[in-house]
Design an enzyme around this catalytic site. Structure first.
Site, mmCIF file in Angstrom:
data_model
loop_
_atom_site.group_PDB
_atom_site.id
_atom_site.type_symbol
_atom_site.label_atom_id
_atom_site.label_comp_id
_atom_site.label_asym_id
_atom_site.label_seq_id
_atom_site.Cartn_x
_atom_site.Cartn_y
_atom_site.Cartn_z
ATOM 1 N N ASN A 73 0.808 -1.236 0.000
ATOM 2 C CA ASN A 73 0.000 0.000 0.000
ATOM 3 C C ASN A 73 0.835 1.278 0.000
ATOM 4 O OD1 ASN A 73 -2.298 -1.629 0.138
ATOM 5 N ND2 ASN A 73 -2.160 -1.732 2.378
ATOM 6 N N ARG A 74 2.037 1.200 -0.522
ATOM 7 C CA ARG A 74 2.967 2.351 -0.574
ATOM 8 C C ARG A 74 3.366 2.852 0.821
ATOM 9 N NH1 ARG A 74 3.987 1.121 -5.318
ATOM 10 N NH2 ARG A 74 5.312 2.933 -5.548
#
Ligand SMILES: Cc1cc2nc3c(=O)[nH]c(=O)nc-3n(C[C@H](O)[C@H](O)[C@H](O)COP(=O)(O)O)c2cc1C
Length: 201
Positions: free
Chosen positions: A179-180
């Protein structure tokens, strides 16, 4: 996805932390794990970038070798600050290093030069790195004439060739996550020690 990096995982000493990640990279079947992007800049701030190979590192800094008349060398001599970037794609990791740069001693450059293959030693003698060259043929002629000049003897270290050592003031370890929400920790030089903080991804 690789395991994350937590504050508890980090060694207090960024050189030891770098050694751990460098060991992971060199023990994996990566192509040229010691390749790094080296950024330099002119005194008025025009940046330039190229790949070089890391040949040594310890608490004094990170060492690479090059031609002392090349663009990178000219920029370093005029503005002795640089940045290094290692990107180990297979581990989803990068390490960013900033610091000040100085030449390594002649004895150290000579030791490394002597360890290079003979063809690379001759090659160093005949390339005025980063200067215009008329043709490939001229380069090959220069190589052949240097080969004849040195014969079977030992090839001396060119006075225009040697190492630079980047002495770090900031080192950041970046580990890709889902999710970065990547893990980033920076070490900032403070006196004899280092301050460590997590950065937002
Ligand atoms: C994988 C790789 C490794 C390289 N290693 C070096 C090196 O250790 N030293 C060097 O001077 N150039 C090295 N080069 C060439 C540089 O990227 C660059 O073209 C050259 O040093 C001239 O750069 P400059 O004009 O910015 O000074 C390497 C290139 C590649 C692709």
């Amino acid at each position: 996805m690789y395991a994350g990096l937590s504050r508890a995982d980090l060694h207090e000493d960024p050189i030891v932390q770098f050694e751990r990640w460098f060991k992971d990279a060199t023990e994996a079947p990566l192509h040229t794990p010691n390749a790094l992007s080296l950024a330099t800049a002119t005194p008025d701030g025009m940046p330039s970038l190229r790949t070089v190979l890391l040949k040594a590192f310890d608490h004094k800094g990170f060492v690479f070798y090059t031609n002392y008349a090349s663009r990178k060398a000219r920029e370093i001599e005029a503005n002795p600050r640089a940045a290094m970037l290692f990107h180990w794609l297979e581990f989803d990791r990068q390490v960013k290093i900033q610091g000040t740069v100085s030449r390594v001693g002649v004895a150290e450059s000579l030791r490394y030069f002597a360890s290079r293959p003979r063809g690379s030693q001759i090659g160093a003698w005949c390339s005025q790195q980063s200067s215009p060259v008329g043709s490939r043929q001229l380069l090959e002629q220069a190589f052949e004439s240097m080969k004849r000049r040195f014969g079977e003897g030992e090839i001396p270290l060119p006075e225009f060739w040697g190492g630079y050592r980047l002495s770090p003031i900031r080192i950041e370890f970046w580990q890709g996550r889902e999710n970065r929400l990547h893990d980033r920790f920076e070490y900032l030089r403070e006196g004899e020690g280092w301050r460590i903080q997590r950065l937002a991804p």
